[in-house]
Enzyme design. Structure first.
Site, short mmCIF file in Angstrom:
data_model
loop_
_atom_site.label_atom_id
_atom_site.label_comp_id
_atom_site.label_asym_id
_atom_site.label_seq_id
_atom_site.Cartn_x
_atom_site.Cartn_y
_atom_site.Cartn_z
CG ASP A 11 -1.67 1.26 1.43
OD1 ASP A 11 -2.44 1.60 0.52
OD2 ASP A 11 -1.47 1.93 2.45
CG ASP A 13 -1.81 8.54 1.44
OD1 ASP A 13 -0.74 9.03 1.82
OD2 ASP A 13 -2.86 9.19 1.35
CB THR A 103 -2.07 3.39 -4.22
OG1 THR A 103 -2.56 4.57 -3.56
CG2 THR A 103 -1.98 3.67 -5.71
CB SER A 104 -7.23 3.75 -2.24
OG SER A 104 -7.40 2.45 -1.72
CE LYS A 135 -5.26 -1.13 -1.30
NZ LYS A 135 -4.11 -0.42 -0.71
CG ASP A 160 -1.96 2.65 6.28
OD1 ASP A 160 -2.39 3.73 6.72
OD2 ASP A 160 -2.22 2.25 5.13
#
Length: 211
Positions: A11, A13, A103-104, A135, A160
């Site tokens: 991931d 951020d 990543t989102s 996600k 995270d």
């Protein structure tokens, strides 16, 4: 402790890059424009695609424009964006272990934030635009593993946020959580938990935890 794996899926951020001050400022300004409680919006925004979180609050016909507005607010500055502890050292010493980012964020946000934080991008990145569902859906991690030519069950996912942990586990991966954005108490679905990436070392065989 060694976590054997064929690849590491990161991931970004909250795991590699901290952009919390920027994201919170933008979200609060955006929420005020739309009459939304900013604290409620932010309470479950981290780790999810912006459009998915916006859809929790607005009718479907408003989601696209509202998402674009929030993205625009987030792109107006870079103050507060930094690499998280251990991230750059780990990524520059992967020792031949294949890895990818999942990543989102959209591709433009990813490029901006990693550039500001001096976080090196790998050849394989999966962003918000690349998957049908964000996600906690596992699509991003499954796609990254496919691009790397490895079975998802042989990967270590480093996350995270609860949504990302759920996605990693649903993909069949071993999930390592860092407590850089959430308290340990909400990360217990991960297989292993460490404070940050300063305790993580990559070897050709897998990930070594030095705690």
């Amino acid at each position: 402790m060694i976590l054997p794996c064929a690849a590491v899926l990161f991931d970004v951020d909250g795991t590699l890059v901290d952009s919390t001050p920027l994201v919170e400022r933008a979200a609060r300004a955006w929420a005020a424009e739309y009459g939304i409680d900013p604290d409620e919006f932010l309470s479950d925004a981290h780790g999810r695609r912006t459009s998915d979180r916006v859809a929790d609050f607005l009718p479907p016909d408003q989601v696209r424009d509202a998402t674009a507005r929030l993205d625009a607010l987030e792109s107006t500055g870079t103050d507060g964006i930094t690499a998280l502890p251990g991230a750059v050292d780990l990524l520059t010493a992967m020792n031949g272990l294949p890895h990818a980012f999942v990543t989102s964020m959209d591709r433009a946000q990813l490029k901006l934030r990693t550039t500001v934080a001096d976080v090196p991008l790998p050849p394989v990145v999966v962003t918000a635009e690349d998957v049908p569902n964000g996600k906690p859906d596992p699509s991003g991690y499954l796609q990254a593993a496919a691009h790397l030519g490895v079975d998802p069950s042989t990967c270590v996912v480093i996350e995270d946020a609860p949504a990302g942990i759920t996605a990693g586990r649903a993909a069949g991966a071993t999930v390592l959580a860092v407590t850089t954005s959430h308290d340990r108490s909400v990360l217990t679905a991960a297989h292993h938990i460490v404070a940050d990436l300063t305790t993580v070392v990559a070897t050709p065989e897998g990930v070594r935890l030095t705690v």
